[in-house]
Design an enzyme around this catalytic site. Structure first.
Site, PDB file in Angstrom:
ATOM      1  N   LYS A   9       1.336  66.446  37.906  1.00 28.40           N
ATOM      2  CA  LYS A   9       0.114  65.841  37.360  1.00 28.40           C
ATOM      3  C   LYS A   9      -0.703  66.930  36.670  1.00 28.40           C
ATOM      4  CE  LYS A   9      -2.860  67.860  40.386  1.00 28.40           C
ATOM      5  NZ  LYS A   9      -3.820  68.917  39.975  1.00 28.40           N
ATOM      6  N   ASP A 139      -4.236  65.689  47.374  1.00 27.15           N
ATOM      7  CA  ASP A 139      -3.619  65.084  46.186  1.00 27.15           C
ATOM      8  C   ASP A 139      -2.611  63.993  46.532  1.00 27.15           C
ATOM      9  OD1 ASP A 139      -5.075  66.829  44.660  1.00 27.15           O
ATOM     10  OD2 ASP A 139      -3.397  68.112  44.095  1.00 27.15           O
TER      11      ASP A 139
END
Length: 256
Positions: A9, A139
C-alpha cells in the site's frame, strides 16, 4: 496448495490527529498497489510445529504471520487450524521491501488470516477478523478488508472504503530502512505539538489524484515525512522533485 497475494500500500496522505494511550491517532488515505505484492502459499508438508519458509531473517516469535496464527488460534480455539498446519507449511515469496512504508509485514499477516479463514472454513466475519488483526498491527484492518482505496482513521481500526480506481504509480525505494517506531517517536518528540487539525478538513472527501495534484507538497501530505527526515537525514539526498513519501518511509511514489 493454497495461495494468496499480499499487496503493498501507499499513503496518499497521512495526518496525525493526536496521541492517546501511548499511540498516535491518524487520518490517512491508503491505496493498494496493484502490481507489487508478496505471495503467501500453504504447501503440503509434514510439520512438527508451525513452519514459515521465506522469512529466515526474522525470528519466528517476531514474525507478523506467526502472531496472526497465534491470534487466530487463541480467538477461535479451532483445532482445524492446528491440524492444518501440521500438514502444511507457510511459504512467503517476498517482493515488497521491508521498512519501506509499504506495509509488507502487515499485508502478509492479513493475507495469511484471510486465507486461513477460507481454507479452514472459520466462522468469523471480516469485521471480527479486522478487529483481531488490529491487535497485531495498526495497518492490518485495511489489508483484511482488502479495499483498493480507503480512508483509515483512529489507531488504524476504522477503515472506510473510498470509491475510486487505484492510480498507476511508480515507486522508488532507496537503500535506507526506516524503522516505523523510530519515526513515530521522532514525530512525538519534535512535531506533535505543531499539529493543526483544521489544516486538512475535507481531504477525506477528495479523490487521490486530486489530492496529489492540489496539495502537491509531500511534507504537507504526510506528517511523518519531516519526522523521517529528522531521524534519517540521508533521505534528503535521495528525495526527488514531484515524488511523494509513503507512510513512515522510505519509499517515494509518483503518478505515472
Amino acid at each position: 496448495m493454497y495461495s494468496i497475494k499480499a499487496h503493498a500500500k501507499v499513503n496518499i496522505f497521512l495526518k496525525i490527529t493526536g496521541h492517546k494511550d501511548g499511540y498516535h491517532t491518524l487520518l490517512s488515505r491508503f491505496m493498494r498497489v496493484e502490481d507489487l505484492y508478496d505471495t503467501i502459499t500453504f504447501e503440503p508438508c509434514e510439520c512438527e510445529t508451525f513452519t514459515i519458509d521465506g522469512c529466515e531473517d526474522i525470528p519466528l516469535e517476531s514474525n507478523t504471520i506467526y502472531k496472526a496464527y497465534k491470534a487466530l488460534n487463541n480467538y477461535t480455539g479451532d483445532l482445524d487450524i492446528l491440524n492444518f498446519f501440521y500438514k502444511h507449511k507457510v511459504v512467503v515469496t517476498k517482493r515488497i521491501p521491508s521498512q519501506a512504508g509499504l506495509g509488507g509485514g502487515s499485508s502478509d499477516a492479513a493475507a495469511f488470516m484471510r486465507l486461513v479463514k477460507e481454507v479452514c472454513n472459520l466462522m468469523i466475519s471480516t469485521k471480527e477478523l479486522a478487529k483481531l488483526g488490529s491487535t497485531i498491527g495498526a495497518d492490518l484492518p485495511f489489508f483484511i478488508y482488502n479495499y483498493p482505496s480507503a480512508n483509515v482513521s483512529g489507531f488504524g481500526e476504522i477503515v472506510e472504503p473510498f470509491e475510486e480506481e487505484p492510480l498507476s504509480l511508480e515507486l522508488y525505494t532507496p537503500d535506507i530502512r526506516c524503522d516505523t517506531t523510530v519515526v513515530y517517536k521522532t514525530f512525538k518528540e519534535h512535531l506533535l505539538d505543531d499539529i493543526t487539525l483544521s489544516s486538512f478538513i475535507g481531504w477525506g472527501k477528495l479523490d487521490s489524484k486530486t489530492l496529489l495534484e492540489l496539495i502537491a507538497d509531500p511534507v504537507r501530505l504526510n506528517d511523518l515525512y519531516n519526522a523521517a527526515l529528522i531521524a534519517y537525514p540521508e533521505l534528503k539526498n535521495v528525495a526527488k522533485e514531484g515524488w511523494f513519501f509513503s507512510g513512515s518511509g522510505s519509499t517515494f511514489f509518483h503518478l505515472v
